[in-house]
Write a protein that holds these residues in place. Structure first.
Motif, PDB file in Angstrom:
ATOM      1  N   GLU A  52       0.909  -1.033   0.075  1.00  0.00           N
ATOM      2  CA  GLU A  52      -0.117   0.027  -0.054  1.00  0.00           C
ATOM      3  C   GLU A  52       0.778   1.050  -0.117  1.00  0.00           C
ATOM      4  O   GLU A  52       0.606   2.180  -0.666  1.00  0.00           O
ATOM      5  CB  GLU A  52      -0.877  -0.074   1.337  1.00  0.00           C
ATOM      6  CG  GLU A  52      -2.080   0.883   0.937  1.00  0.00           C
ATOM      7  CD  GLU A  52      -2.987   0.740   0.075  1.00  0.00           C
ATOM      8  OE1 GLU A  52      -3.594   1.821  -0.379  1.00  0.00           O
ATOM      9  OE2 GLU A  52      -3.435  -0.527  -0.316  1.00  0.00           O
ATOM     10  N   LYS A  86      -7.536   1.622   4.234  1.00  0.00           N
ATOM     11  CA  LYS A  86      -8.147   2.708   4.754  1.00  0.00           C
ATOM     12  C   LYS A  86      -7.320   3.527   5.613  1.00  0.00           C
ATOM     13  O   LYS A  86      -7.247   4.676   5.705  1.00  0.00           O
ATOM     14  CB  LYS A  86      -9.444   2.047   5.455  1.00  0.00           C
ATOM     15  CG  LYS A  86     -10.638   1.696   4.683  1.00  0.00           C
ATOM     16  CD  LYS A  86     -11.739   1.155   5.621  1.00  0.00           C
ATOM     17  CE  LYS A  86     -12.947   0.787   4.764  1.00  0.00           C
ATOM     18  NZ  LYS A  86     -13.821   0.123   5.564  1.00  0.00           N
ATOM     19  N   ALA A  87      -6.414   2.805   6.372  1.00  0.00           N
ATOM     20  CA  ALA A  87      -5.535   3.507   7.248  1.00  0.00           C
ATOM     21  C   ALA A  87      -4.271   4.128   6.457  1.00  0.00           C
ATOM     22  O   ALA A  87      -4.170   5.155   6.872  1.00  0.00           O
ATOM     23  CB  ALA A  87      -4.602   2.409   8.202  1.00  0.00           C
ATOM     24  N   LYS A  89      -4.675   5.850   3.626  1.00  0.00           N
ATOM     25  CA  LYS A  89      -5.515   6.657   3.137  1.00  0.00           C
ATOM     26  C   LYS A  89      -5.630   7.834   4.168  1.00  0.00           C
ATOM     27  O   LYS A  89      -5.663   9.106   3.818  1.00  0.00           O
ATOM     28  CB  LYS A  89      -6.753   6.479   2.340  1.00  0.00           C
ATOM     29  CG  LYS A  89      -6.631   5.718   1.197  1.00  0.00           C
ATOM     30  CD  LYS A  89      -8.104   5.444   0.537  1.00  0.00           C
ATOM     31  CE  LYS A  89      -8.018   4.961  -0.843  1.00  0.00           C
ATOM     32  NZ  LYS A  89      -7.353   3.669  -0.806  1.00  0.00           N
ATOM     33  N   ALA A  90      -5.621   7.512   5.547  1.00  0.00           N
ATOM     34  CA  ALA A  90      -5.712   8.343   6.490  1.00  0.00           C
ATOM     35  C   ALA A  90      -4.457   8.869   7.368  1.00  0.00           C
ATOM     36  O   ALA A  90      -4.561   9.770   8.249  1.00  0.00           O
ATOM     37  CB  ALA A  90      -6.710   7.566   7.736  1.00  0.00           C
ATOM     38  N   LEU A  91      -3.277   8.685   6.700  1.00  0.00           N
ATOM     39  CA  LEU A  91      -2.195   8.915   7.308  1.00  0.00           C
ATOM     40  C   LEU A  91      -2.164  10.444   7.111  1.00  0.00           C
ATOM     41  O   LEU A  91      -2.501  11.307   6.313  1.00  0.00           O
ATOM     42  CB  LEU A  91      -1.034   8.468   6.437  1.00  0.00           C
ATOM     43  CG  LEU A  91      -0.700   6.890   6.632  1.00  0.00           C
ATOM     44  CD1 LEU A  91       0.520   6.360   5.742  1.00  0.00           C
ATOM     45  CD2 LEU A  91      -0.525   6.786   8.226  1.00  0.00           C
ATOM     46  N   GLN A  92      -1.357  11.227   8.105  1.00  0.00           N
ATOM     47  CA  GLN A  92      -1.425  12.555   8.140  1.00  0.00           C
ATOM     48  C   GLN A  92      -0.114  12.904   9.138  1.00  0.00           C
ATOM     49  O   GLN A  92       0.303  12.153   9.944  1.00  0.00           O
ATOM     50  CB  GLN A  92      -2.577  13.238   8.820  1.00  0.00           C
ATOM     51  CG  GLN A  92      -3.255  12.585   9.894  1.00  0.00           C
ATOM     52  CD  GLN A  92      -2.341  12.932  11.281  1.00  0.00           C
ATOM     53  OE1 GLN A  92      -1.855  14.134  11.495  1.00  0.00           O
ATOM     54  NE2 GLN A  92      -2.399  12.153  12.515  1.00  0.00           N
ATOM     55  N   ALA A  98      -3.947  11.054  17.006  1.00  0.00           N
ATOM     56  CA  ALA A  98      -4.846   9.922  16.565  1.00  0.00           C
ATOM     57  C   ALA A  98      -4.169   8.565  16.351  1.00  0.00           C
ATOM     58  O   ALA A  98      -4.898   7.622  16.909  1.00  0.00           O
ATOM     59  CB  ALA A  98      -5.072  10.461  14.991  1.00  0.00           C
ATOM     60  N   ALA A 102      -5.799   5.341  18.687  1.00  0.00           N
ATOM     61  CA  ALA A 102      -6.328   4.209  17.966  1.00  0.00           C
ATOM     62  C   ALA A 102      -5.675   2.984  18.449  1.00  0.00           C
ATOM     63  O   ALA A 102      -6.453   1.775  18.360  1.00  0.00           O
ATOM     64  CB  ALA A 102      -5.686   4.293  16.325  1.00  0.00           C
TER      65      ALA A 102
END
Length: 282
Positions: A52, A86-87, A89-92, A98, A102
């Motif tokens: 990914e 999904k994880a 795509k949520a990386l920031q 966060a 989690a």
């Protein structure tokens, strides 16, 4: 002596000596004593993360961790197929909060600590843990990130020192675990980092997170700090004495009942010295 599958994979990663480019952490299921191929399941998730994120070294550069119920099988295929994309795509890059939230299980709040060095480099750590907390690490996960440029061998030495003075010096219930992990990863961006200053900052972050774990312990009503002074032995033995004191049921009862019964403290110390240092006159 009886590590879970993610720990086995992680130890092999460290033994191989390659770089780590990603951490993948799941809660709820510990991937321990569940039957089947626990190591294979951990590797399956690592491979999904590597694909990914398009990591050049593949799954070998991903460090897995799991925390949660022992005896449940990790839903590795579901994680690899549904959760990992999904994880990713949520990386920031804005905050570690966060991630700290989690990884919580029975924790009552997330744990984040940070220090900024004089050259602008940062040391940021997150941790989880509330039960099965005992020195020699615990059912505890902690991840420390820095952008400082420091040699890998030096980081390892500093981390060992920091862990011995923090995570390996706490206890909540006296029970060790199969899923302990402390990882320090560096992105090697900020140069001219003073190593002594970094060592102090790393120690502050680790000690702060370790103290947060104790305060957040399951059923915790009191927090004790044991100072062992003028001990006729090694630092490791002194930590064992501290552990013996805080895990004494009678002494814990006295503290819980707000009873200043110093006799129980003396008894706990005497019990340890009689068993392990009986040649000393106390």
């Amino acid at each position: 002596q009886f590590p879970g599958a993610p720990i086995q994979v992680g130890r092999q990663r460290l033994a191989d000596g390659g770089p780590l480019h990603a951490l993948v952490i799941n809660n709820k299921v510990s991937n321990v004593c569940a039957g089947g191929d626990g190591v294979g399941n951990a590797e399956l998730v690592c491979n999904a993360v590597a694909q990914e994120l398009d990591l050049p070294n593949g799954a070998s550069s991903v460090l897995p961790s799991s925390t949660g119920v022992i005896g449940w099988r990790l839903p590795a295929q579901e994680l690899a197929t549904d959760v990992v994309p999904k994880a990713a795509k949520a990386l920031q890059m804005e905050s570690a909060l966060a991630a700290a939230k989690a990884i919580c299980t029975t924790d009552r709040w997330p744990k984040v600590r940070s220090q900024t060095l004089s050259n602008g480099a940062r040391v940021v750590g997150i941790a989880k843990g509330a039960g099965m907390i005992e020195p020699n690490m615990a059912t505890m996960l902690s991840y420390i990130m820095t952008d400082a440029i420091i040699p890998k061998a030096t980081l390892q030495t500093m981390l060992t020192e920091a862990v011995n003075g923090s995570y390996n010096s706490i206890s909540v219930d006296g029970d060790e675990s199969t899923s302990d992990t402390v990882a320090l990863v560096a992105s090697n961006v900020v140069s001219n980092t003073d190593e002594a200053e970094f060592r102090d900052s790393l120690r502050v972050v680790c000690q702060g997170l370790a103290q947060d774990i104790v305060r957040n312990g399951e059923g915790t009503g009191h927090v004790l700090r044991v100072h062992v002074l003028k001990f006729p032995g090694t630092d490791a033995e002194a930590r064992r004495l501290g552990r013996h004191v805080v895990n004494s049921p009678l002494f814990k009862c006295a503290v819980s009942g707000n009873d200043p019964n110093t006799g129980r403290l003396a008894a706990a110390i005497g019990s340890f010295m009689g068993k392990f240092k009986n040649d000393e006159n106390i």
